[in-house]
Design an enzyme around this catalytic site. Sequence first.
Site, PDB file in Angstrom:
ATOM      1  N   GLU A 126       0.668  -1.108  -0.022  1.00  0.00           N
ATOM      2  CA  GLU A 126      -0.070  -0.007   0.001  1.00  0.00           C
ATOM      3  C   GLU A 126       0.973   1.191  -0.054  1.00  0.00           C
ATOM      4  OE1 GLU A 126      -2.799   0.360   3.095  1.00  0.00           O
ATOM      5  OE2 GLU A 126      -3.782   2.134   1.999  1.00  0.00           O
ATOM      6  N   ALA A 267       1.356  -0.303  10.888  1.00  0.00           N
ATOM      7  CA  ALA A 267       1.233  -1.632  10.483  1.00  0.00           C
ATOM      8  C   ALA A 267       0.185  -1.554   9.203  1.00  0.00           C
ATOM      9  CB  ALA A 267       0.456  -2.359  11.604  1.00  0.00           C
ATOM     10  N   MET A 268       0.384  -2.883   8.616  1.00  0.00           N
ATOM     11  CA  MET A 268      -0.643  -3.067   7.377  1.00  0.00           C
ATOM     12  C   MET A 268      -1.365  -4.385   7.461  1.00  0.00           C
ATOM     13  SD  MET A 268      -0.825  -1.871   4.368  1.00  0.00           S
ATOM     14  CE  MET A 268      -2.064  -2.602   3.308  1.00  0.00           C
ATOM     15  N   GLU A 269      -2.538  -4.161   6.745  1.00  0.00           N
ATOM     16  CA  GLU A 269      -3.538  -5.122   6.938  1.00  0.00           C
ATOM     17  C   GLU A 269      -3.676  -5.954   5.843  1.00  0.00           C
ATOM     18  OE1 GLU A 269      -4.112  -1.668   5.956  1.00  0.00           O
ATOM     19  OE2 GLU A 269      -5.729  -1.303   4.642  1.00  0.00           O
ATOM     20  N   ASN A 270      -2.437  -6.326   5.122  1.00  0.00           N
ATOM     21  CA  ASN A 270      -2.460  -7.383   4.051  1.00  0.00           C
ATOM     22  C   ASN A 270      -3.188  -8.746   4.627  1.00  0.00           C
ATOM     23  OD1 ASN A 270      -0.156  -5.975   3.200  1.00  0.00           O
ATOM     24  ND2 ASN A 270       0.980  -6.566   5.046  1.00  0.00           N
ATOM     25  N   HIS A 302      -7.127  -2.175  14.974  1.00  0.00           N
ATOM     26  CA  HIS A 302      -7.221  -1.536  13.434  1.00  0.00           C
ATOM     27  C   HIS A 302      -7.149  -2.408  12.546  1.00  0.00           C
ATOM     28  CE1 HIS A 302      -7.078   2.360  11.226  1.00  0.00           C
ATOM     29  NE2 HIS A 302      -6.141   1.396  10.255  1.00  0.00           N
ATOM     30  N   GLU A 303      -6.074  -3.005  12.433  1.00  0.00           N
ATOM     31  CA  GLU A 303      -5.492  -4.042  11.227  1.00  0.00           C
ATOM     32  C   GLU A 303      -6.388  -4.951  11.009  1.00  0.00           C
ATOM     33  OE1 GLU A 303      -3.490  -2.386   9.374  1.00  0.00           O
ATOM     34  OE2 GLU A 303      -2.788  -1.037  10.978  1.00  0.00           O
ATOM     35  N   HIS A 306      -9.859  -4.191   9.641  1.00  0.00           N
ATOM     36  CA  HIS A 306      -9.811  -3.892   8.265  1.00  0.00           C
ATOM     37  C   HIS A 306     -10.073  -5.073   7.364  1.00  0.00           C
ATOM     38  CE1 HIS A 306      -8.087   0.284   7.156  1.00  0.00           C
ATOM     39  NE2 HIS A 306      -7.001  -0.007   7.641  1.00  0.00           N
ATOM     40  N   GLU A 325     -10.115   3.828   5.945  1.00  0.00           N
ATOM     41  CA  GLU A 325      -9.309   4.509   7.198  1.00  0.00           C
ATOM     42  C   GLU A 325     -10.037   5.041   8.107  1.00  0.00           C
ATOM     43  OE1 GLU A 325      -6.857   3.247   7.458  1.00  0.00           O
ATOM     44  OE2 GLU A 325      -6.047   2.649   5.748  1.00  0.00           O
TER      45      GLU A 325
HETATM   46  N1  TRP Z   1      -3.114   0.939   5.697  1.00  0.00           N
HETATM   47  C1  TRP Z   1      -2.280   0.865   6.672  1.00  0.00           C
HETATM   48  C2  TRP Z   1      -3.065   1.235   7.994  1.00  0.00           C
HETATM   49  O1  TRP Z   1      -3.748   2.412   8.012  1.00  0.00           O
HETATM   50  C3  TRP Z   1      -1.493   2.200   6.335  1.00  0.00           C
HETATM   51  C4  TRP Z   1       0.077   1.865   5.899  1.00  0.00           C
HETATM   52  C5  TRP Z   1       0.925   0.868   6.380  1.00  0.00           C
HETATM   53  C6  TRP Z   1       0.485   2.461   4.983  1.00  0.00           C
HETATM   54  N2  TRP Z   1       1.966   1.143   5.671  1.00  0.00           N
HETATM   55  C7  TRP Z   1       2.026   2.036   4.740  1.00  0.00           C
HETATM   56  C8  TRP Z   1       0.307   3.592   4.117  1.00  0.00           C
HETATM   57  C9  TRP Z   1       2.732   2.670   3.810  1.00  0.00           C
HETATM   58  C10 TRP Z   1       1.124   3.966   2.978  1.00  0.00           C
HETATM   59  C11 TRP Z   1       2.392   3.385   3.091  1.00  0.00           C
HETATM   60  O2  TRP Z   1      -3.240   0.223   8.710  1.00  0.00           O
HETATM   61 ZN    ZN Z   2      -5.776   1.524   8.418  1.00  0.00          ZN
END
Ligand code: TRP
Ligand code: ZN
Length: 879
Positions: A126, A267-270, A302-303, A306, A325
Amino acid sequence: MSAMQPTYLHDYQPPAYRVTHTELKFDLSSSATRVTARLHVERHPAHQDAGALPLVLNGEQLTLKRIAVDGEELEADEYAQDDATLTVHRVPESFLLDTEVEIDPAANTALSGLYQSSGMFCTQCEAEGFRRITFYPDRPDVMATFSTTVIGDRATLPVLLSNGNPVESGELPDDRHFVTWEDPHPKPSYLFALVAGDLKKVEDRFTTQSGRDVTLQVWVEEENLSKTDHAMASLKRAMKWDEETYGREYDLDLFMIVAVNDFNMGAMENKGLNIFNSAAVLTHPHTATDAAFQRVESIVAHEYFHNWSGNRVTCRDWFQLSLKEGFTVFRDQSFSADTNSAPVKRIEDVSMFRTAQFAEDAGPTAHPIRPDHYIEIGNFYTLTIYEKGAEVVRMLRNLLGWELFRRGSDLYFERLDGQAATIEDFVGCMSEVSGLDLTQFMHWYSQAGTPEIDAHGEYDYAKSEYHLTLRQRTAPTPGQPDKVALHIPIRMGLVGTKSGQDLKMTVDGESVGTDTVIHLREYEQHFVFTDLAEAPVPSLLRGFSAPVKLRFPYGREDLAFLLQHDSDGFNRWDAGQRLAMLALEDLIAAHRNGVEKVMDVRVVEAFRTLLTGETDDKAVLAEMLTLPSEAYIAEQQPVVDVDAIHAARTFVKQSLAYALRDEFMAVYRANQLDAPYAPEPQQIAARSLKNVALSYLVAIEDEEALSLAQAQFDADHNMTDVRSALTLLTHSSRNDLADPALRAFGEKWSHDPLVMDQWFSIQVTRPQADALDRVKFLMEHPKFSLKNPNKVRALIGAFASNRVNFHRIDGAGYRLLSDVVIELNKLNPEIAARLVTPLTRWQRFDEARQELMKAELERIRAEDLSPNVYEVIEKALAD
Ligand code: TRP
Ligand code: ZN
């Protein structure tokens, strides 16, 4: 240059081709990873009769090794490549595209795409990172199922992860091995993830409400295994909460969290494989503060949330970012409120919001919750998209009431499941289930800037009526000179001056109870409350019912009265903040005019009442005893005078400490805990109250208080207390106490990056004049690295929040920041563009500082800039 051209919302077109299934193979190696892709492509129905359309794929920093359509290798004239795209001139209606590319993860310092962190491989896709992995229509409205094979060295990369479920694994020649993963849920490329490394896991289980047995795993480096309990417990609470509150259940048999040290955000919601900044997942009583425990809980939630608000229903395009978001932040805020102290959660969120989001809305990068153009979408992961977006969802919840809102949410998830949606889809569902006309409400999404409401009230004794007049205005923001009137819901009550009770209110002959919502829709509106039993003080915008600035000419007696009697906990706190602000403003003026500062006794008496009275919520009390921050005070000033603000706030703090020394001391002593550390609400409340009290006492460098701080540091009971004590000592003038404590702490924790981050921050946020020299010195420290975003935030970001020192009148603070931004622009543009923010606020300061800040922005502009930094600098310097 094409990368510097804006993308516009009004140019949105469905993609010409879509991918239904994606097969990937990664042959991992540090500087030459091979990515083989087979895409199942077909013409999008929206373009069925459009004649021959070329296939245009995104791709950056990829070395193309092979390309074939339906098994036929393409000739050189059948396709074209530039630095951002690959075009195949002619393709059938439906076909297989095979590509093979080589990429260089070891050289990837931007941390977007496939990169290496502490020896492991990981991805961040993302918003537009997938195009650095393979050629692809890298946009969220292209959703495919994925099948991913990861190949790596058995010895150094024993763990190979991707989205979904593992379906096959085995040995390969040369001590290599592979694992194949299948993700059955169609997803956009930004949710793709891969992790490979020498990782260890903790495992647990969760049974969903319909009986699905889910395996939960948290993957970390071995030395961090003891820091995973809280994240795992938080995950299980979040899963249960989402079932009970939103009826949302998890949809795979496996859910994984991985901690990595180098990560641009939290963090990232993969899908099925959330990747976390280690700072957002690892906790231990000895290394993490209460605030960190709470942050981890809310980010894990949060993640996880998502998975529905973002993954099952995703965004049509990046202009809709707040769709996922804003809604997800609202959901995680509600979860934390239900799990901890709800009033404190609201106070913390609003105080951050009013400081930082209001500042964003008032500056040159102000943008609506749904922007209409961008150069670099990475610059739009902002407080406006996230937090203001959440405030707008909260207003919808309040307008509909919980039950209808939940029905609207059910309809949204059901109707748009598996699709890429828009903000209209979401608000449309809310309008459909409730019958409410939300046309005017939609302006919240398109209009930037903070609405300001001027309120005036008058009590008519003869008629027993209260007349309230409200006027709204939103100041122009870049590109939006004229503003429409918004629909602003204002929750309020009228507190009787005799009884101290909420009065029964009647509007237009109808009883509306003791707590009601009035709807401001015009630029100006009058409200008449009749049949009042006594003269009231109005309590307006209860719970911060709309993201606005509300001014009302309260007298100090009114505020002291509301501080005691308002039935709304949030507004009781806010009355205290307003009262403190009035005193602070006098003192700022006194400082500027060189006259003697005199402390307002009403503030002292209000604090005495708070300190000596009964309380059932110590956490709220701790918030009430906390003065507005220098950043918040600055937000209230027409021209920011950092020195006057610092002097005024220090004076108030010290005056309160002198006047109420024994009271603060009693509160400190009454809130010592012997119990083993637990991050639970009652303990957290006691610790924050105790440490707030100590902060007043140390502010006057009282010998007894200093030795209490020293003892608290030496006791080494938990990081919350240790960090508080170390901060107080370091921010005092007593280097004889601070230096040995800092040395001991730095030596003890030199092996722990997250604790070292705290050690860096504590030193460079001190108000003493040597803060800047310390930054320079610490930048040479072996544990510091410009390539690690956490370190950059801990040292440089923290220094830029040190108001008096960053804004030194010799400009050395600005110069230091811009030097770092120039370096980072080459290494990590996303982080560089974020770091430069404080300089972009130059218009808020005196002329001398404006010139200094602008000169630094110009110096940055002269560099060869990334699109990220270019966009921010151009906005900051636009006239
Ligand atoms: N979608 C992620 C969140 O809000 C945000 C995010 C994680 C992100 N890593 C990133 C956005 C790198 C841009 C670039 O939980
Ligand atoms: Zn998010």
